[in-house]
Scaffold this motif. Structure first.
Motif, PDB file in Angstrom:
ATOM      1  N   TRP A 174      28.562  48.043  48.251  1.00  0.00           N
ATOM      2  CA  TRP A 174      29.657  49.014  48.203  1.00  0.00           C
ATOM      3  C   TRP A 174      30.940  48.448  47.610  1.00  0.00           C
ATOM      4  CZ3 TRP A 174      34.047  47.935  51.141  1.00  0.00           C
ATOM      5  CH2 TRP A 174      33.897  46.953  52.127  1.00  0.00           C
ATOM      6  N   THR A 175      31.014  47.123  47.479  1.00  0.00           N
ATOM      7  CA  THR A 175      32.223  46.500  46.940  1.00  0.00           C
ATOM      8  C   THR A 175      32.196  46.367  45.417  1.00  0.00           C
ATOM      9  OG1 THR A 175      31.226  44.331  47.331  1.00  0.00           O
ATOM     10  CG2 THR A 175      32.669  45.199  49.057  1.00  0.00           C
ATOM     11  N   GLU A 176      31.088  46.737  44.790  1.00  0.00           N
ATOM     12  CA  GLU A 176      30.966  46.602  43.336  1.00  0.00           C
ATOM     13  C   GLU A 176      31.603  47.802  42.640  1.00  0.00           C
ATOM     14  OE1 GLU A 176      26.845  45.971  42.417  1.00  0.00           O
ATOM     15  OE2 GLU A 176      26.949  43.826  42.881  1.00  0.00           O
ATOM     16  N   CYS A 177      32.921  47.865  42.689  1.00  0.00           N
ATOM     17  CA  CYS A 177      33.658  48.973  42.089  1.00  0.00           C
ATOM     18  C   CYS A 177      35.135  48.588  42.021  1.00  0.00           C
ATOM     19  CB  CYS A 177      33.468  50.258  42.905  1.00  0.00           C
ATOM     20  SG  CYS A 177      33.912  50.102  44.640  1.00  0.00           S
ATOM     21  N   GLU A 178      35.922  49.461  41.461  1.00  0.00           N
ATOM     22  CA  GLU A 178      37.352  49.213  41.353  1.00  0.00           C
ATOM     23  C   GLU A 178      38.016  49.275  42.736  1.00  0.00           C
ATOM     24  OE1 GLU A 178      39.053  48.306  38.555  1.00  0.00           O
ATOM     25  OE2 GLU A 178      36.982  48.121  37.817  1.00  0.00           O
ATOM     26  N   PRO A 179      39.159  48.601  42.906  1.00  0.00           N
ATOM     27  CA  PRO A 179      39.801  48.547  44.221  1.00  0.00           C
ATOM     28  C   PRO A 179      40.016  49.903  44.876  1.00  0.00           C
ATOM     29  CG  PRO A 179      40.813  46.955  42.755  1.00  0.00           C
ATOM     30  CD  PRO A 179      39.842  47.732  41.928  1.00  0.00           C
ATOM     31  N   ILE A 180      40.511  50.899  44.138  1.00  0.00           N
ATOM     32  CA  ILE A 180      40.777  52.195  44.753  1.00  0.00           C
ATOM     33  C   ILE A 180      39.492  52.833  45.263  1.00  0.00           C
ATOM     34  CG2 ILE A 180      40.615  53.472  42.572  1.00  0.00           C
ATOM     35  CD1 ILE A 180      43.080  54.184  45.470  1.00  0.00           C
ATOM     36  N   GLU A 181      38.383  52.603  44.545  1.00  0.00           N
ATOM     37  CA  GLU A 181      37.109  53.159  44.981  1.00  0.00           C
ATOM     38  C   GLU A 181      36.579  52.410  46.200  1.00  0.00           C
ATOM     39  OE1 GLU A 181      33.760  55.563  45.260  1.00  0.00           O
ATOM     40  OE2 GLU A 181      35.685  55.852  44.242  1.00  0.00           O
ATOM     41  N   ARG A 182      36.793  51.086  46.281  1.00  0.00           N
ATOM     42  CA  ARG A 182      36.403  50.343  47.485  1.00  0.00           C
ATOM     43  C   ARG A 182      37.113  50.901  48.709  1.00  0.00           C
ATOM     44  NH1 ARG A 182      36.672  45.638  44.325  1.00  0.00           N
ATOM     45  NH2 ARG A 182      38.699  45.044  45.197  1.00  0.00           N
ATOM     46  N   GLY A 183      38.412  51.162  48.567  1.00  0.00           N
ATOM     47  CA  GLY A 183      39.155  51.732  49.679  1.00  0.00           C
ATOM     48  C   GLY A 183      38.637  53.101  50.060  1.00  0.00           C
ATOM     49  N   ARG A 184      38.360  53.941  49.049  1.00  0.00           N
ATOM     50  CA  ARG A 184      37.855  55.287  49.325  1.00  0.00           C
ATOM     51  C   ARG A 184      36.504  55.222  50.026  1.00  0.00           C
ATOM     52  NH1 ARG A 184      37.941  56.952  44.502  1.00  0.00           N
ATOM     53  NH2 ARG A 184      40.026  57.887  44.592  1.00  0.00           N
ATOM     54  N   ARG A 185      35.620  54.351  49.555  1.00  0.00           N
ATOM     55  CA  ARG A 185      34.305  54.205  50.190  1.00  0.00           C
ATOM     56  C   ARG A 185      34.443  53.754  51.642  1.00  0.00           C
ATOM     57  NH1 ARG A 185      30.549  51.145  45.571  1.00  0.00           N
ATOM     58  NH2 ARG A 185      30.608  52.844  44.022  1.00  0.00           N
ATOM     59  N   THR A 186      35.393  52.874  51.876  1.00  0.00           N
ATOM     60  CA  THR A 186      35.625  52.400  53.247  1.00  0.00           C
ATOM     61  C   THR A 186      36.028  53.551  54.154  1.00  0.00           C
ATOM     62  OG1 THR A 186      36.258  50.199  52.463  1.00  0.00           O
ATOM     63  CG2 THR A 186      37.005  50.828  54.660  1.00  0.00           C
ATOM     64  N   LEU A 187      37.001  54.341  53.710  1.00  0.00           N
ATOM     65  CA  LEU A 187      37.437  55.492  54.491  1.00  0.00           C
ATOM     66  C   LEU A 187      36.275  56.439  54.786  1.00  0.00           C
ATOM     67  CD1 LEU A 187      40.790  56.353  52.693  1.00  0.00           C
ATOM     68  CD2 LEU A 187      40.557  55.950  55.133  1.00  0.00           C
ATOM     69  N   GLN A 188      35.531  56.800  53.755  1.00  0.00           N
ATOM     70  CA  GLN A 188      34.473  57.784  53.913  1.00  0.00           C
ATOM     71  C   GLN A 188      33.355  57.267  54.816  1.00  0.00           C
ATOM     72  OE1 GLN A 188      33.629  58.392  49.721  1.00  0.00           O
ATOM     73  NE2 GLN A 188      34.886  60.252  49.662  1.00  0.00           N
ATOM     74  N   HIS A 189      32.994  55.996  54.622  1.00  0.00           N
ATOM     75  CA  HIS A 189      31.899  55.443  55.427  1.00  0.00           C
ATOM     76  C   HIS A 189      32.278  55.355  56.895  1.00  0.00           C
ATOM     77  CE1 HIS A 189      28.448  53.090  56.582  1.00  0.00           C
ATOM     78  NE2 HIS A 189      29.252  52.157  57.071  1.00  0.00           N
ATOM     79  N   GLN A 190      33.453  54.832  57.187  1.00  0.00           N
ATOM     80  CA  GLN A 190      33.830  54.664  58.587  1.00  0.00           C
ATOM     81  C   GLN A 190      33.979  56.012  59.294  1.00  0.00           C
ATOM     82  OE1 GLN A 190      33.401  51.765  59.509  1.00  0.00           O
ATOM     83  NE2 GLN A 190      33.544  50.743  57.537  1.00  0.00           N
ATOM     84  N   MET A 191      34.501  57.008  58.597  1.00  0.00           N
ATOM     85  CA  MET A 191      34.603  58.327  59.208  1.00  0.00           C
ATOM     86  C   MET A 191      33.227  58.905  59.511  1.00  0.00           C
ATOM     87  SD  MET A 191      37.937  60.244  57.533  1.00  0.00           S
ATOM     88  CE  MET A 191      37.538  59.950  55.812  1.00  0.00           C
ATOM     89  N   SER A 192      32.272  58.680  58.602  1.00  0.00           N
ATOM     90  CA  SER A 192      30.923  59.204  58.839  1.00  0.00           C
ATOM     91  C   SER A 192      30.243  58.472  59.989  1.00  0.00           C
ATOM     92  CB  SER A 192      30.075  59.092  57.569  1.00  0.00           C
ATOM     93  OG  SER A 192      29.767  57.738  57.259  1.00  0.00           O
ATOM     94  N   VAL A 193      30.485  57.178  60.110  1.00  0.00           N
ATOM     95  CA  VAL A 193      29.899  56.403  61.209  1.00  0.00           C
ATOM     96  C   VAL A 193      30.441  56.892  62.549  1.00  0.00           C
ATOM     97  CG1 VAL A 193      29.797  54.111  62.269  1.00  0.00           C
ATOM     98  CG2 VAL A 193      29.398  54.368  59.822  1.00  0.00           C
ATOM     99  N   ILE A 194      31.738  57.086  62.627  1.00  0.00           N
ATOM    100  CA  ILE A 194      32.337  57.563  63.872  1.00  0.00           C
ATOM    101  C   ILE A 194      31.805  58.950  64.221  1.00  0.00           C
ATOM    102  CG2 ILE A 194      34.509  58.275  64.959  1.00  0.00           C
ATOM    103  CD1 ILE A 194      35.853  56.031  63.264  1.00  0.00           C
ATOM    104  N   ALA A 195      31.693  59.818  63.216  1.00  0.00           N
ATOM    105  CA  ALA A 195      31.196  61.174  63.455  1.00  0.00           C
ATOM    106  C   ALA A 195      29.755  61.171  63.955  1.00  0.00           C
ATOM    107  CB  ALA A 195      31.303  62.003  62.183  1.00  0.00           C
ATOM    108  N   GLY A 196      29.002  60.127  63.637  1.00  0.00           N
ATOM    109  CA  GLY A 196      27.594  60.075  64.009  1.00  0.00           C
ATOM    110  C   GLY A 196      27.299  59.433  65.352  1.00  0.00           C
ATOM    111  N   ILE A 197      28.331  59.048  66.107  1.00  0.00           N
ATOM    112  CA  ILE A 197      28.094  58.409  67.401  1.00  0.00           C
ATOM    113  C   ILE A 197      27.425  59.383  68.361  1.00  0.00           C
ATOM    114  CG2 ILE A 197      29.244  57.442  69.450  1.00  0.00           C
ATOM    115  CD1 ILE A 197      31.424  56.371  67.547  1.00  0.00           C
ATOM    116  N   SER A 198      26.307  58.965  68.939  1.00  0.00           N
ATOM    117  CA  SER A 198      25.603  59.771  69.941  1.00  0.00           C
ATOM    118  C   SER A 198      25.018  58.827  70.981  1.00  0.00           C
ATOM    119  CB  SER A 198      24.483  60.588  69.291  1.00  0.00           C
ATOM    120  OG  SER A 198      23.388  59.754  68.929  1.00  0.00           O
ATOM    121  N   PRO A 199      24.664  59.325  72.161  1.00  0.00           N
ATOM    122  CA  PRO A 199      24.078  58.439  73.174  1.00  0.00           C
ATOM    123  C   PRO A 199      22.781  57.780  72.720  1.00  0.00           C
ATOM    124  CG  PRO A 199      24.835  60.475  74.181  1.00  0.00           C
ATOM    125  CD  PRO A 199      24.913  60.672  72.697  1.00  0.00           C
TER     126      PRO A 199
END
Length: 220
Positions: free
Chosen positions: A52-77
């Protein structure tokens, strides 16, 4: 109502001598994205299965935001990953994941992490992993913690060995069409206790948080 009423896991805090680990809010995610944009590893060695880091800096940041939000949204027991931001002197310097599936039955959890390059070589990676290990063993009552690192990832392997992990076999992964050896690591409760060097305070781990992570009381 507050966020913690809907998502009790946001009450969780892990504190060590220098660090605080917590689930990120939106401002935290922006700060984490800034660290990702600035770089998290030597460009000559890819430590991640998904590059996921093989991209321009702004895209790395965007990927980070999107991935972490999706991970949090997917938390289940049944299956969860907690992407905890690592805070040093008020600054978010990286993130430490801890996750599990069917933890009540398996009694094991797995970890992964990264740090902004400016914060490498300061013992932060060891300290933040120590924080989630205390959470895994003392907080969740697990028997094992698992990790993995590609062959040649000396810093990650060094943290694992320092904290008492033992080699647990290998897997082969394909990254950009090339076979890579992924070394598995396993830490038992006994080995964790023998190598424990950091004092960790776990805050906010109440019955609702445990239930959200699949460790609620069984109904009679």
């Amino acid at each position: 109502m507050k966020l913690t009423d809907y998502m009790p896991v946001y009450r969780l805090r892990l504190r060590t001598e220098r660090l605080e680990l917590r689930l990120p809010d939106l401002d935290d995610l922006v700060a984490l994205a800034d660290q990702a944009a600035a770089g998290v590893h030597d460009p000559d060695f890819m430590p991640f299965l998904t590059p996921w880091t093989e991209c321009e800096p702004i895209e790395r940041g965007r990927r980070t935001l999107q991935h972490q939000m999706s991970v949090i949204a997917g938390i289940s027991p049944e299956r969860w990953m907690l992407p905890l931001v690592t805070v040093l002197d008020g600054e978010i310097v990286g993130m430490q994941e801890v996750g599990a599936a069917d933890v009540k039955a398996t009694r094991e959890a797995h970890t992964g992490s990264w740090l902004g390059r400016a914060h490498h070589g300061k013992g932060i990676g060891t300290e933040m992993r120590a924080a989630v290990l205390d959470f895994v063993f003392n907080g969740l009552g697990a028997d094992y913690a698992l990790s993995a690192s590609f062959e040649g990832n000396g810093p990650s392997e060094g943290v694992s060995r320092k904290l008492g992990y033992k080699a647990d076999g290998i897997d082969h992964k394909v990254l950009n069409g090339v076979r890579r050896q992924d070394n598995r690591w396993r830490l038992s409760r006994e080995d964790w206790e023998a190598h424990r060097k950091h004092e960790v305070a776990i805050e906010g781990l109440d019955a609702e948080v445990l239930a959200a992570l699949g460790l609620g009381e069984s109904e009679e």
